[in-house]
Design a protein around this motif. Structure first.
Motif, PDB file in Angstrom:
ATOM      1  N   TYR A  22      11.188 -33.678 -28.917  1.00 21.86           N
ATOM      2  CA  TYR A  22      11.442 -32.892 -27.708  1.00 21.86           C
ATOM      3  C   TYR A  22      11.566 -33.815 -26.492  1.00 21.86           C
ATOM      4  O   TYR A  22      12.413 -33.589 -25.625  1.00 21.86           O
ATOM      5  N   SER A  83      13.123 -27.964 -24.053  1.00 20.24           N
ATOM      6  CA  SER A  83      12.447 -29.140 -24.617  1.00 20.24           C
ATOM      7  C   SER A  83      11.205 -29.483 -23.797  1.00 20.24           C
ATOM      8  O   SER A  83      10.152 -29.799 -24.355  1.00 20.24           O
ATOM      9  N   ASP A 101      13.389 -22.872 -30.926  1.00 25.37           N
ATOM     10  CA  ASP A 101      13.833 -24.028 -31.714  1.00 25.37           C
ATOM     11  C   ASP A 101      15.270 -23.857 -32.210  1.00 25.37           C
ATOM     12  O   ASP A 101      16.020 -24.834 -32.290  1.00 25.37           O
ATOM     13  N   ILE A 104      17.515 -24.565 -29.196  1.00 22.89           N
ATOM     14  CA  ILE A 104      17.565 -26.010 -28.955  1.00 22.89           C
ATOM     15  C   ILE A 104      18.483 -26.683 -29.961  1.00 22.89           C
ATOM     16  O   ILE A 104      19.291 -27.542 -29.600  1.00 22.89           O
TER      17      ILE A 104
END
Length: 268
Positions: A22, A83, A101, A104
């Motif tokens: 991250y 993040s 997630d 991302i």
């Protein structure tokens, strides 16, 4: 079989791995923001090309199929903000963790594909690792919902990550074996003399001490070929990983492939 069902394996390492990846994404996005006009602007360095290959596959090429500065900003800010949140905040809500997630992962894949001409193999490894990252559990607890299923999925994803990294090293070593310059020991020496991939001191050093670079050449070659075996040796593992970290620090600092070096170190 018991390995997959007993508990969340390698939990300490997974905690640091997820935080590290991250942080990597956050820094990568900061770099992209700093070079936004060059990479994502209307007159970007990379000319976008579009093409349809199927609904689900097209999700990885949204920024190419629908080129838009505003859309690029949205994807970039999404990865940057999410993040950062994932680093500083924890949540036990399975749906929120999963969705964040996934967002991302999809946004990062699109950003990487958008600027593919500036990428290294490490960026494509990031795409794969972020997929597995969706199923890795950062902060498990005894009261979490669907614990048994999450244990199984976590451990399968962990094994998949290990296999993926081992494949990266082995096939990289295998490709080098097929190259004449790696076989005769001159590859790293030649690379060190390319000004775009070396600092000035490295160029001078490679010309003055070619025998050292020949030694390093075979060290790298052997390292990559035996990595899938040695990394699981309890006696040699730590020493082996230290050698790998030094190798990737050389790639990041001396060769200037910073992002590639960092993501490979994160894998350790």
């Amino acid at each position: 079989i018991s390995y997959f069902y007993s508990d969340f394996n390698n939990q300490k390492n997974i905690f640091w791995f997820k935080n590290a990846i991250y942080l990597y994404l956050f820094l990568r996005c900061c770099y992209w923001v700093n070079n936004f006009k060059l990479l994502f602007g209307n007159n970007a360095l990379i000319f976008p090309s579009s093409g349809r290959i199927g609904f689900f596959k097209d999700m990885a090429f949204i920024l190419l199929n629908y080129p838009s500065v505003q859309l690029s900003i949205l994807f970039l800010l999404s990865v940057l903000i999410l993040s950062f949140i994932k680093i500083i905040a924890n949540s036990n809500n399975l749906i929120i963790i999963f969705l964040v997630d996934v967002i991302i992962w999809i946004c990062t894949v699109n950003l990487n594909n958008k600027v593919y001409a500036t990428e290294t193999a490490g960026d494509f490894l990031v795409n794969i690792l972020l997929f597995y990252n969706i199923f890795l559990c950062k902060n498990p607890n005894s009261a979490m919902p669907l614990r048994d299923i999450r244990v199984l999925v976590h451990n399968i994803s962990l094994v998949a990550c290990l296999i993926q990294i081992c494949m990266v090293y082995f096939f990289s070593g295998l490709a080098k074996v097929g190259d004449e310059y790696w076989r005769n020991g001159s590859a790293i020496n030649f690379i060190s003399q390319i000004k775009h991939f070396s600092i000035p001191a490295s160029v001078v050093f490679s010309l003055s001490f070619p025998i050292i670079f020949k030694f390093l050449n075979y060290i790298v070659l052997i390292y990559q070929l035996v990595f899938p075996i040695m990394v699981f040796s309890k006696k040699m593992k730590n020493t082996f990983l230290i050698i790998g970290i030094l190798m990737h620090l050389y790639i990041a600092i001396i060769m200037g492939l910073l992002w590639f070096g960092l993501i490979m170190i994160i894998c350790y």
